[in-house]
Design a protein around this motif. Structure first.
Motif, PDB file in Angstrom:
ATOM      1  N   MET A  43     -33.175 -28.679  21.446  1.00 16.16           N
ATOM      2  CA  MET A  43     -34.352 -29.437  21.018  1.00 16.16           C
ATOM      3  C   MET A  43     -33.997 -30.348  19.843  1.00 16.16           C
ATOM      4  SD  MET A  43     -36.801 -28.696  23.051  1.00 16.16           S
ATOM      5  CE  MET A  43     -38.278 -29.170  22.203  1.00 16.16           C
ATOM      6  N   ALA A  44     -33.206 -29.850  18.899  1.00 15.41           N
ATOM      7  CA  ALA A  44     -32.812 -30.650  17.743  1.00 15.41           C
ATOM      8  C   ALA A  44     -31.961 -31.842  18.183  1.00 15.41           C
ATOM      9  CB  ALA A  44     -32.051 -29.791  16.744  1.00 15.41           C
ATOM     10  N   GLN A  45     -31.068 -31.614  19.141  1.00 18.58           N
ATOM     11  CA  GLN A  45     -30.236 -32.702  19.641  1.00 18.58           C
ATOM     12  C   GLN A  45     -31.098 -33.749  20.350  1.00 18.58           C
ATOM     13  OE1 GLN A  45     -27.309 -30.859  22.122  1.00 18.58           O
ATOM     14  NE2 GLN A  45     -26.003 -30.269  20.416  1.00 18.58           N
ATOM     15  N   GLN A  46     -32.063 -33.297  21.119  1.00 18.37           N
ATOM     16  CA  GLN A  46     -32.934 -34.240  21.819  1.00 18.37           C
ATOM     17  C   GLN A  46     -33.814 -34.997  20.839  1.00 18.37           C
ATOM     18  OE1 GLN A  46     -34.973 -31.770  24.618  1.00 18.37           O
ATOM     19  NE2 GLN A  46     -33.252 -31.681  26.026  1.00 18.37           N
ATOM     20  N   ASP A  47     -34.314 -34.307  19.803  1.00 17.74           N
ATOM     21  CA  ASP A  47     -35.153 -34.956  18.797  1.00 17.74           C
ATOM     22  C   ASP A  47     -34.352 -35.962  17.979  1.00 17.74           C
ATOM     23  OD1 ASP A  47     -37.314 -33.521  19.651  1.00 17.74           O
ATOM     24  OD2 ASP A  47     -37.209 -32.028  18.044  1.00 17.74           O
ATOM     25  N   ALA A  48     -33.089 -35.635  17.724  1.00 18.72           N
ATOM     26  CA  ALA A  48     -32.252 -36.513  16.916  1.00 18.72           C
ATOM     27  C   ALA A  48     -31.727 -37.693  17.739  1.00 18.72           C
ATOM     28  CB  ALA A  48     -31.082 -35.739  16.327  1.00 18.72           C
ATOM     29  N   GLY A  49     -31.925 -37.656  19.042  1.00 12.56           N
ATOM     30  CA  GLY A  49     -31.442 -38.751  19.893  1.00 12.56           C
ATOM     31  C   GLY A  49     -29.933 -38.787  19.907  1.00 12.56           C
TER      32      GLY A  49
END
Length: 106
Positions: A43-49
């Protein structure tokens, strides 16, 4: 004397069973925590783009899957590798592994 042996044997069986159950609960809980951490990282990777992975094909190669599809496939492969590692460590049972694999492969 037989009563004493029976009491000692019963105590040994009960403590052995309790230890086995406790170890299994600990392993399953550790697996759940590892899964939650993994999902948070995704989720953090997806949020950080996060930057997409570099394509494996050259510029002159025939058209292949889009970069988004390749990135998604790489992500799925990484998830399956992590699940396999958890299974190899004994954190996941065969049933849990199969259920998570079906979820990843969708």
């Amino acid at each position: 004397m037989p009563g004493l042996l029976r009491g000692v044997a019963r105590t040994a069986v009960i403590s052995g069973t309790a230890t086995a159950v406790s170890n299994r609960v600990s392993r399953r809980q550790a697996g759940r925590w590892a899964q939650q951490d993994y999902e948070r990282q995704l989720m953090a990777q997806q949020d950080a783009g996060a930057a997409p992975a570099a394509p494996l094909w050259g510029a002159s190669a025939a058209p292949g899957p889009s970069p988004a599809a390749a990135d998604e496939m790489t992500s799925r492969i990484d998830q399956l590798k992590q699940l396999a590692d958890l299974k190899a460590q004994g954190v996941l049972t065969d049933e849990e592994f199969e259920a998570q694999k079906r979820r990843v492969l969708g």
